[in-house]
Write a protein that holds these residues in place. Structure first.
Motif, short mmCIF file in Angstrom:
data_model
loop_
_atom_site.label_atom_id
_atom_site.label_comp_id
_atom_site.label_asym_id
_atom_site.label_seq_id
_atom_site.Cartn_x
_atom_site.Cartn_y
_atom_site.Cartn_z
N GLY A 1 0.82 -1.21 0.00
CA GLY A 1 0.00 0.00 0.00
C GLY A 1 0.85 1.26 0.00
N VAL A 2 1.96 1.23 0.71
CA VAL A 2 2.87 2.38 0.72
C VAL A 2 3.49 2.57 -0.66
N VAL A 3 3.86 1.47 -1.31
CA VAL A 3 4.41 1.56 -2.67
C VAL A 3 3.36 2.15 -3.62
N LEU A 4 2.11 1.71 -3.50
CA LEU A 4 1.05 2.28 -4.33
C LEU A 4 0.92 3.78 -4.07
N TRP A 5 1.01 4.16 -2.80
CA TRP A 5 0.94 5.59 -2.46
C TRP A 5 2.08 6.35 -3.12
N GLU A 6 3.29 5.78 -3.08
CA GLU A 6 4.45 6.44 -3.70
C GLU A 6 4.23 6.65 -5.20
N LEU A 7 3.63 5.66 -5.85
CA LEU A 7 3.35 5.80 -7.27
C LEU A 7 2.33 6.91 -7.53
N ALA A 8 1.35 7.01 -6.67
CA ALA A 8 0.32 8.05 -6.83
C ALA A 8 0.87 9.43 -6.47
N ALA A 9 1.57 9.51 -5.36
CA ALA A 9 2.04 10.81 -4.84
C ALA A 9 3.31 11.30 -5.52
N ARG A 10 4.07 10.35 -6.05
CA ARG A 10 5.36 10.67 -6.70
C ARG A 10 6.34 11.32 -5.72
N GLU A 11 6.33 10.80 -4.50
CA GLU A 11 7.27 11.27 -3.49
C GLU A 11 7.49 10.18 -2.45
N GLU A 12 8.41 10.43 -1.53
CA GLU A 12 8.69 9.47 -0.47
C GLU A 12 7.82 9.78 0.75
N PRO A 13 7.29 8.74 1.40
CA PRO A 13 6.45 8.99 2.58
C PRO A 13 7.28 9.50 3.76
N PHE A 14 6.71 10.44 4.48
CA PHE A 14 7.32 10.99 5.70
C PHE A 14 8.72 11.55 5.46
N LEU A 15 8.96 12.04 4.28
CA LEU A 15 10.28 12.57 3.91
C LEU A 15 10.72 13.67 4.88
N GLY A 16 11.92 13.52 5.40
CA GLY A 16 12.50 14.52 6.28
C GLY A 16 12.18 14.36 7.75
N LEU A 17 11.28 13.46 8.08
CA LEU A 17 10.97 13.26 9.50
C LEU A 17 11.99 12.33 10.14
N PRO A 18 12.36 12.59 11.37
CA PRO A 18 13.25 11.68 12.08
C PRO A 18 12.57 10.32 12.27
N ALA A 19 13.36 9.28 12.31
CA ALA A 19 12.84 7.91 12.43
C ALA A 19 11.93 7.76 13.64
N PHE A 20 12.30 8.34 14.78
CA PHE A 20 11.49 8.16 15.98
C PHE A 20 10.09 8.73 15.80
N GLN A 21 9.96 9.81 15.03
CA GLN A 21 8.63 10.39 14.80
C GLN A 21 7.77 9.48 13.92
N VAL A 22 8.39 8.87 12.91
CA VAL A 22 7.65 7.96 12.05
C VAL A 22 7.21 6.73 12.84
N ILE A 23 8.12 6.19 13.62
CA ILE A 23 7.81 5.00 14.43
C ILE A 23 6.64 5.29 15.36
N PHE A 24 6.69 6.42 16.05
CA PHE A 24 5.64 6.77 17.00
C PHE A 24 4.33 7.04 16.28
N ALA A 25 4.38 7.84 15.22
CA ALA A 25 3.16 8.24 14.52
C ALA A 25 2.45 7.05 13.87
N VAL A 26 3.20 6.21 13.19
CA VAL A 26 2.60 5.06 12.50
C VAL A 26 2.28 3.95 13.50
N GLY A 27 3.22 3.70 14.41
CA GLY A 27 3.06 2.58 15.33
C GLY A 27 2.03 2.78 16.42
N THR A 28 1.81 4.03 16.85
CA THR A 28 0.88 4.25 17.96
C THR A 28 -0.28 5.18 17.64
#
Length: 127
Positions: free
Chosen positions: A45-72
């Motif tokens: 689903g993330v790959v499909l999103w990348e194809l649609a959006a033509r960008e990388e998900p959560f670009l520029g966010l620190p890893a800990f923010q992505v982990i917290f936001a997606v995971g919790t």
């Protein structure tokens, strides 16, 4: 049990930036919970999103923010408004918080084979 505070503090201290695989990891993997092939569906689903959006998900966010936001918090990248509605629906299904509610790959193949994207894709490409 995963110690979120230790993980986040370690990531902050080391100033870990997002790597290319992290945004593709399913929430259950980020939480260190049991997972199945439905985690791969989430990643697809993330790959499909990348194809649609033509960008990388959560670009520029620190890893800990992505982990917290997606995971919790259930955060997902915003699906662009120009995404064909059938594709947006599939992306959302792949990203369902409950892995058992995500389609399996045969269901995804069947869905894609039966979808028509022609008109919406032509509009999207011309943007």
């Amino acid at each position: 049990m995963l110690d979120w505070y230790a993980l986040i503090n370690t990531a902050k201290e080391k100033n870990i930036r997002i790597n290319h695989a992290l945004p593709h990891k399913a929430p259950e993997i980020l939480r260190n919970s049991p997972y199945s092939t439905k985690a791969d569906v989430y990643s697809f689903g993330v790959v499909l999103w990348e194809l649609a959006a033509r960008e990388e998900p959560f670009l520029g966010l620190p890893a800990f923010q992505v982990i917290f936001a997606v995971g919790t918090k259930g955060a997902r990248p915003e699906i662009p408004s120009y995404t064909p509605s059938n594709l947006a629906k599939l992306i959302q299904q792949c990203w369902h918080e409950d892995p058992s509610c995500r389609p399996n790959f045969q269901e995804i193949i069947d869905y894609l084979e039966n979808c028509r994207f022609d008109d919406e894709l032509n509009e999207s490409v011309n943007r």
